[in-house]
Design a protein around this motif. Structure first.
Motif, short mmCIF file in Angstrom:
data_model
loop_
_atom_site.label_atom_id
_atom_site.label_comp_id
_atom_site.label_asym_id
_atom_site.label_seq_id
_atom_site.Cartn_x
_atom_site.Cartn_y
_atom_site.Cartn_z
N THR A 155 0.85 -1.19 0.00
CA THR A 155 0.00 0.00 0.00
C THR A 155 0.88 1.23 0.00
N ASP A 156 0.71 2.11 -1.04
CA ASP A 156 1.54 3.31 -1.10
C ASP A 156 0.95 4.41 -0.24
N TYR A 157 1.63 5.55 -0.23
CA TYR A 157 1.21 6.65 0.65
C TYR A 157 -0.06 7.33 0.16
N SER A 181 4.46 2.23 -7.71
CA SER A 181 5.14 3.15 -6.79
C SER A 181 6.20 2.38 -6.02
N ASN A 183 7.61 3.74 -3.28
CA ASN A 183 7.56 4.26 -1.91
C ASN A 183 6.30 3.72 -1.25
N GLU A 185 3.94 2.59 1.97
CA GLU A 185 3.66 2.91 3.38
C GLU A 185 3.59 1.66 4.24
N SER A 186 2.97 0.60 3.72
CA SER A 186 2.84 -0.61 4.53
C SER A 186 2.78 -1.84 3.63
N SER A 204 6.57 -1.61 7.29
CA SER A 204 6.08 -0.26 7.00
C SER A 204 7.23 0.59 6.47
N ASP A 205 6.88 1.70 5.83
CA ASP A 205 7.87 2.65 5.28
C ASP A 205 8.92 1.94 4.42
N ASP A 207 11.09 1.65 1.43
CA ASP A 207 11.69 2.59 0.48
C ASP A 207 12.64 1.82 -0.43
N TRP A 215 13.24 -0.62 5.26
CA TRP A 215 11.88 -0.74 5.76
C TRP A 215 11.92 -0.86 7.28
#
Length: 219
Positions: A155-157, A181, A183, A185-186, A204-205, A207, A215
């Motif tokens: 899931t992206d931002y 994407s 980047n 988020e989770s 999470s996070d 990158d 992460w």
């Protein structure tokens, strides 16, 4: 002796590192570690490959010792190594195809219940690495078997979720996916059995960069 302990002992006797054995079997090193730690078990193809690469019989690899005595037509007895290995091979195949866990208890009761699903599941050995325009992932679910399927969700931002089937191989899920994407988020995993699903948040996070992928571990 547990299968993982037996595998570890044989590998050390053959003076092979985990990396060398993993390279021979064309699997990640983390898969060998999962087998030796009894977190996961190899499927029948990997079991046979292990037997070949380590140059040991299936019964020795599985830590089993069998000796069968047969009566002859004249009332005498004899032992047959050929029959012994055929029977052992059949037993080994049945054990691993049935999703049994050697040395730590069989999962037959668990597998026989089609609707069975624990209240909670967990995931270990999580890792991510940039791959082309996407990411290569690996994780080990706490519950495995032919009756279960797995999905991984990124899931992206912006709230958009990308979902993919995750293939189980030797108790470990490994895959490569392309993402719109990089980047994220989770990241979560779904474990599915018939009409039941359990979702586990694993990172999470996330990158994903050429210089390295980072992460945060799920709490």
């Amino acid at each position: 002796m547990k299968f993982g302990d037996q595998l570890l002992n044989i590998r050390k006797q053959k003076k092979l590192s985990r990396e060398e054995l993993a390279e021979r079997l064309l699997v990640p090193c983390s898969v060998i570690e999962a087998w030796e730690s009894s977190i996961a078990q190899p499927n029948i193809d990997n079991l046979i490959a292990l037997s070949n690469e380590l140059d040991v019989s299936l019964d020795h690899l599985c830590g089993k010792s069998f000796d069968f005595t047969f009566e002859s037509e004249k009332g005498g007895t004899f032992r047959s190594k050929a029959i012994r290995y055929v029977i052992v091979g059949v037993i080994a195949i049945a054990v691993f195809l049935g999703g049994f866990s050697m040395g730590s208890g069989f999962k037959l009761k668990q597998e026989s219940k089609k609707a069975y699903m624990p209240d909670t599941v967990s995931v270990s050995g999580v890792s991510f690495k940039k791959h082309g325009h996407g990411v290569k992932y690996i994780f080990t679910p706490s519950i495995a078997g032919e009756l279960y399927s797995y999905k991984i969700h990124f899931t992206d931002y912006g709230g958009k979720t990308f979902s993919f089937d995750a293939r189980l191989n030797g108790g470990v899920c490994i895959g490569e996916v392309e993402l719109e994407s990089l980047n994220i988020e989770s990241v979560s995993v779904s474990v599915i059995n018939t009409d039941q699903t359990r979702v586990v948040h694993i990172a999470s996070d996330l990158d994903i960069e050429d210089s390295g992928t980072t992460w945060n571990k799920a709490e």
